[in-house]
Scaffold this motif. Structure first.
Motif, PDB file in Angstrom:
ATOM      1  N   LEU A   1     -87.158  30.377  13.278  1.00  0.00           N
ATOM      2  CA  LEU A   1     -85.936  29.746  13.782  1.00  0.00           C
ATOM      3  C   LEU A   1     -85.867  29.776  15.298  1.00  0.00           C
ATOM      4  CD1 LEU A   1     -83.038  28.607  13.567  1.00  0.00           C
ATOM      5  CD2 LEU A   1     -82.256  30.978  13.263  1.00  0.00           C
ATOM      6  N   LEU A   2     -86.064  30.957  15.901  1.00  0.00           N
ATOM      7  CA  LEU A   2     -85.902  31.070  17.349  1.00  0.00           C
ATOM      8  C   LEU A   2     -86.953  30.265  18.101  1.00  0.00           C
ATOM      9  CD1 LEU A   2     -84.989  34.839  17.671  1.00  0.00           C
ATOM     10  CD2 LEU A   2     -83.462  32.877  17.773  1.00  0.00           C
ATOM     11  N   ALA A   3     -88.179  30.319  17.639  1.00  0.00           N
ATOM     12  CA  ALA A   3     -89.248  29.576  18.313  1.00  0.00           C
ATOM     13  C   ALA A   3     -89.025  28.077  18.209  1.00  0.00           C
ATOM     14  CB  ALA A   3     -90.597  29.959  17.725  1.00  0.00           C
ATOM     15  N   ASP A   4     -88.645  27.603  17.034  1.00  0.00           N
ATOM     16  CA  ASP A   4     -88.470  26.165  16.860  1.00  0.00           C
ATOM     17  C   ASP A   4     -87.194  25.665  17.530  1.00  0.00           C
ATOM     18  OD1 ASP A   4     -90.838  25.553  15.388  1.00  0.00           O
ATOM     19  OD2 ASP A   4     -89.975  26.585  13.676  1.00  0.00           O
ATOM     20  N   LEU A   5     -86.114  26.430  17.450  1.00  0.00           N
ATOM     21  CA  LEU A   5     -84.904  26.054  18.175  1.00  0.00           C
ATOM     22  C   LEU A   5     -85.169  25.981  19.667  1.00  0.00           C
ATOM     23  CD1 LEU A   5     -81.871  25.463  18.337  1.00  0.00           C
ATOM     24  CD2 LEU A   5     -81.475  27.950  18.299  1.00  0.00           C
ATOM     25  N   ALA A   6     -86.003  26.868  20.179  1.00  0.00           N
ATOM     26  CA  ALA A   6     -86.326  26.851  21.603  1.00  0.00           C
ATOM     27  C   ALA A   6     -86.969  25.532  22.022  1.00  0.00           C
ATOM     28  CB  ALA A   6     -87.243  28.023  21.951  1.00  0.00           C
ATOM     29  N   HIS A   7     -87.740  24.915  21.131  1.00  0.00           N
ATOM     30  CA  HIS A   7     -88.326  23.610  21.445  1.00  0.00           C
ATOM     31  C   HIS A   7     -87.235  22.555  21.630  1.00  0.00           C
ATOM     32  CE1 HIS A   7     -92.241  25.227  20.789  1.00  0.00           C
ATOM     33  NE2 HIS A   7     -92.153  25.284  19.470  1.00  0.00           N
ATOM     34  N   VAL A   8     -86.226  22.589  20.763  1.00  0.00           N
ATOM     35  CA  VAL A   8     -85.111  21.641  20.879  1.00  0.00           C
ATOM     36  C   VAL A   8     -84.356  21.862  22.186  1.00  0.00           C
ATOM     37  CG1 VAL A   8     -82.880  20.971  19.888  1.00  0.00           C
ATOM     38  CG2 VAL A   8     -84.851  21.357  18.395  1.00  0.00           C
TER      39      VAL A   8
ATOM     40  N   ARG B   1     -84.547  15.832  21.435  1.00  0.00           N
ATOM     41  CA  ARG B   1     -84.058  15.647  22.801  1.00  0.00           C
ATOM     42  C   ARG B   1     -82.562  15.385  22.939  1.00  0.00           C
ATOM     43  NH1 ARG B   1     -88.716  12.639  22.523  1.00  0.00           N
ATOM     44  NH2 ARG B   1     -87.552  10.688  22.377  1.00  0.00           N
ATOM     45  N   GLY B   2     -81.801  15.342  21.853  1.00  0.00           N
ATOM     46  CA  GLY B   2     -80.427  14.878  21.976  1.00  0.00           C
ATOM     47  C   GLY B   2     -79.342  15.927  21.961  1.00  0.00           C
ATOM     48  N   ALA B   3     -79.675  17.219  21.881  1.00  0.00           N
ATOM     49  CA  ALA B   3     -78.643  18.261  21.782  1.00  0.00           C
ATOM     50  C   ALA B   3     -77.746  18.248  23.017  1.00  0.00           C
ATOM     51  CB  ALA B   3     -79.287  19.628  21.614  1.00  0.00           C
ATOM     52  N   ARG B   4     -76.435  18.413  22.792  1.00  0.00           N
ATOM     53  CA  ARG B   4     -75.464  18.370  23.878  1.00  0.00           C
ATOM     54  C   ARG B   4     -74.629  19.640  23.891  1.00  0.00           C
ATOM     55  NH1 ARG B   4     -74.436  12.631  21.779  1.00  0.00           N
ATOM     56  NH2 ARG B   4     -72.897  13.693  20.474  1.00  0.00           N
ATOM     57  N   VAL B   5     -74.190  20.032  25.068  1.00  0.00           N
ATOM     58  CA  VAL B   5     -73.349  21.215  25.210  1.00  0.00           C
ATOM     59  C   VAL B   5     -72.120  21.053  24.319  1.00  0.00           C
ATOM     60  CG1 VAL B   5     -71.930  22.566  26.804  1.00  0.00           C
ATOM     61  CG2 VAL B   5     -74.178  21.695  27.529  1.00  0.00           C
TER      62      VAL B   5
ATOM     63  N   GLY C   1     -82.766  20.256  27.496  1.00  0.00           N
ATOM     64  CA  GLY C   1     -82.289  20.814  28.748  1.00  0.00           C
ATOM     65  C   GLY C   1     -81.005  21.615  28.614  1.00  0.00           C
ATOM     66  N   VAL C   2     -80.877  22.356  27.517  1.00  0.00           N
ATOM     67  CA  VAL C   2     -79.676  23.146  27.253  1.00  0.00           C
ATOM     68  C   VAL C   2     -80.078  24.536  26.757  1.00  0.00           C
ATOM     69  CG1 VAL C   2     -78.181  21.170  26.786  1.00  0.00           C
ATOM     70  CG2 VAL C   2     -79.538  22.171  24.926  1.00  0.00           C
ATOM     71  N   GLY C   3     -79.074  25.379  26.499  1.00  0.00           N
ATOM     72  CA  GLY C   3     -79.294  26.697  25.916  1.00  0.00           C
ATOM     73  C   GLY C   3     -78.484  26.840  24.641  1.00  0.00           C
ATOM     74  N   ALA C   4     -78.402  28.058  24.119  1.00  0.00           N
ATOM     75  CA  ALA C   4     -77.689  28.271  22.860  1.00  0.00           C
ATOM     76  C   ALA C   4     -77.175  29.687  22.770  1.00  0.00           C
ATOM     77  CB  ALA C   4     -78.611  27.985  21.683  1.00  0.00           C
TER      78      ALA C   4
ATOM     79  N   SER D   1     -75.283  25.716   7.010  1.00  0.00           N
ATOM     80  CA  SER D   1     -74.603  26.868   7.618  1.00  0.00           C
ATOM     81  C   SER D   1     -74.606  26.739   9.132  1.00  0.00           C
ATOM     82  CB  SER D   1     -75.306  28.178   7.219  1.00  0.00           C
ATOM     83  OG  SER D   1     -75.340  28.330   5.820  1.00  0.00           O
ATOM     84  N   VAL D   2     -73.412  26.807   9.729  1.00  0.00           N
ATOM     85  CA  VAL D   2     -73.301  26.819  11.188  1.00  0.00           C
ATOM     86  C   VAL D   2     -73.627  28.222  11.684  1.00  0.00           C
ATOM     87  CG1 VAL D   2     -71.746  26.576  13.156  1.00  0.00           C
ATOM     88  CG2 VAL D   2     -71.628  24.944  11.259  1.00  0.00           C
ATOM     89  N   ILE D   3     -74.600  28.326  12.595  1.00  0.00           N
ATOM     90  CA  ILE D   3     -75.060  29.638  13.059  1.00  0.00           C
ATOM     91  C   ILE D   3     -74.923  29.817  14.571  1.00  0.00           C
ATOM     92  CG2 ILE D   3     -76.692  29.880  11.144  1.00  0.00           C
ATOM     93  CD1 ILE D   3     -78.921  29.156  13.207  1.00  0.00           C
ATOM     94  N   GLY D   4     -74.413  28.811  15.262  1.00  0.00           N
ATOM     95  CA  GLY D   4     -74.287  28.965  16.706  1.00  0.00           C
ATOM     96  C   GLY D   4     -73.788  27.709  17.375  1.00  0.00           C
ATOM     97  N   GLU D   5     -73.902  27.708  18.710  1.00  0.00           N
ATOM     98  CA  GLU D   5     -73.375  26.606  19.515  1.00  0.00           C
ATOM     99  C   GLU D   5     -74.318  26.354  20.687  1.00  0.00           C
ATOM    100  OE1 GLU D   5     -69.494  25.820  22.381  1.00  0.00           O
ATOM    101  OE2 GLU D   5     -69.269  27.065  20.577  1.00  0.00           O
ATOM    102  N   VAL D   6     -74.441  25.092  21.064  1.00  0.00           N
ATOM    103  CA  VAL D   6     -75.238  24.726  22.222  1.00  0.00           C
ATOM    104  C   VAL D   6     -74.442  25.045  23.486  1.00  0.00           C
ATOM    105  CG1 VAL D   6     -76.368  22.834  23.463  1.00  0.00           C
ATOM    106  CG2 VAL D   6     -76.458  22.928  20.950  1.00  0.00           C
ATOM    107  N   ARG D   7     -75.071  25.750  24.403  1.00  0.00           N
ATOM    108  CA  ARG D   7     -74.440  26.119  25.669  1.00  0.00           C
ATOM    109  C   ARG D   7     -75.211  25.501  26.840  1.00  0.00           C
ATOM    110  NH1 ARG D   7     -71.593  31.088  24.794  1.00  0.00           N
ATOM    111  NH2 ARG D   7     -70.473  30.813  22.811  1.00  0.00           N
ATOM    112  N   GLU D   8     -74.595  25.542  28.012  1.00  0.00           N
ATOM    113  CA  GLU D   8     -75.237  24.972  29.196  1.00  0.00           C
ATOM    114  C   GLU D   8     -76.317  25.889  29.753  1.00  0.00           C
ATOM    115  OE1 GLU D   8     -74.012  23.103  33.573  1.00  0.00           O
ATOM    116  OE2 GLU D   8     -72.470  23.847  32.200  1.00  0.00           O
ATOM    117  N   ALA D   9     -76.050  27.202  29.787  1.00  0.00           N
ATOM    118  CA  ALA D   9     -77.013  28.148  30.353  1.00  0.00           C
ATOM    119  C   ALA D   9     -78.281  28.180  29.509  1.00  0.00           C
ATOM    120  CB  ALA D   9     -76.404  29.545  30.424  1.00  0.00           C
ATOM    121  N   PRO D  10     -79.451  28.183  30.129  1.00  0.00           N
ATOM    122  CA  PRO D  10     -80.701  28.184  29.363  1.00  0.00           C
ATOM    123  C   PRO D  10     -80.896  29.483  28.589  1.00  0.00           C
ATOM    124  CG  PRO D  10     -81.134  28.499  31.705  1.00  0.00           C
ATOM    125  CD  PRO D  10     -79.680  28.156  31.582  1.00  0.00           C
TER     126      PRO D  10
END
Length: 327
Positions: free
Chosen positions: A213-220, A147-151, A225-228, A287-296
């Protein structure tokens, strides 16, 4: 024929427990009595492994025993918890003593390697299935959750991806050299317990990669309440994966193949260097593979790849993108 009580006594009753195991009463009574350490929260998770759904019934019994415990311990790793205790329920149609001895050896070996005490369980007749409940401890303020991921957080993964799916493909092709790195990843996954603990205080959110990866990241993302946005070219691919599947299928396996049991974490950019340093001490890459974004949603990858394993949906679907399904 031996009774279930004989089998439990012979194969699943530890002779001794390590000092400090926190077990006041273990295998052999109606319940175990456990003694959590002061100031710790108890983390509890349960997983069921079913033959021909989660693992091939023809796999070596030692690997099945290892795998059944490993996939449950992976949930503790995702919480940053230290493994302490487990319960194991085994259903099998034929109480074959040689098979049980090998199964128990794999299970007990991983218990010993991770400091996990087997404190109870059950053996019963039925189709081959193993239910494992794990319990661990984590300081209340340091537990990793979804629950803690931030933009602005970076999205990173431990180790390499796609090995579970690649190993399943090799098994289906008839490969039985269990030293092959992909078969090792599929049949003997390694729960990232030490990595989860090392990332406490740095990661804002975490989950283990079991369904892809995609399915489990989607749970986070949903819980936070963020996107990626992901960089598909940054995915760390398991050793031998491209050679086994080809470039395109290898990346698909890394995105949605499942059964990797690595961790995907979100963490502030300023914590990436320290996180890498801590994991390097464990001889594990981050390995860094992306960034948390605001858009879902998840950008940067094809939408068609964003489905991982789902029970009652994926089962039986041709090409369902998980290492689970049709061993």
């Amino acid at each position: 024929m031996a009774s279930e009580f004989d089998l439990i006594a012979r194969h699943f009753t530890p002779a001794t427990l390590a000092p400090g195991a926190g077990v006041a009463l273990g295998v052999g009574d109606d319940c175990a009595l456990l003694a959590p350490r002061a100031g710790q929260r108890v983390a509890v998770s349960v997983d069921t492994s079913v033959a021909e759904v989660h693992f091939p019934a023809a796999a070596p019994a030692e690997a099945i025993g290892h795998r059944a415990l490993a996939v449950s311990l992976s949930d503790l790793a995702a919480m940053g918890a230290e493994a302490r205790w487990c319960l194991m329920a085994l259903a099998m149609s034929d109480p074959d003593e040689a098979w049980l001895a090998d199964f128990a050896r794999g299970f007990h070996a991983l218990c010993a390697a991770t400091g996990t005490a087997l404190v109870g369980g059950d053996v019963t007749g039925g189709e081959l299935a193993i239910g494992v409940t794990v319990m661990g401890e984590v300081p209340p303020a340091l537990a990793l959750t979804r629950r803690g991921a931030r933009v602005g957080d970076r999205i990173a993964v431990t180790g390499a991806l796609g090995g579970g799916a690649g190993g399943l493909v090799l098994w289906q092709r008839g490969e039985r050299d269990l030293t092959h790195p992909l078969l090792q990843r599929y049949l003997r996954p390694q729960p990232r317990l030490a990595a989860g603990q090392a990332l406490r205080g740095l990661a804002t959110a975490a989950i283990d990669i079991s369904d892809g990866l995609l399915a489990d990241l989607a749970h986070v993302l949903a819980a936070s309440g963020v996107g990626a946005h992901l960089d598909a070219d940054a995915l760390p691919l398991a050793e031998g994966l491209v050679a086994a599947l080809g470039e395109t299928a290898a990346r698909q396996a890394a995105l949605s193949g499942g059964d990797d049991y690595e961790l995907v974490v979100c963490l502030p950019a300023e914590h990436v260097s320290e996180a890498r340093r801590r994991l390097a001490e464990l001889e594990l890459a981050l390995s860094v593979i992306g960034e948390v974004r605001e858009a879902p949603g998840i950008g940067g990858v094809e939408a068609a790849t964003a489905r991982g394993w789902q029970h009652f949906v994926s089962r039986g679907a041709p090409g369902a993108g998980s290492a689970r399904g049709r061993p």
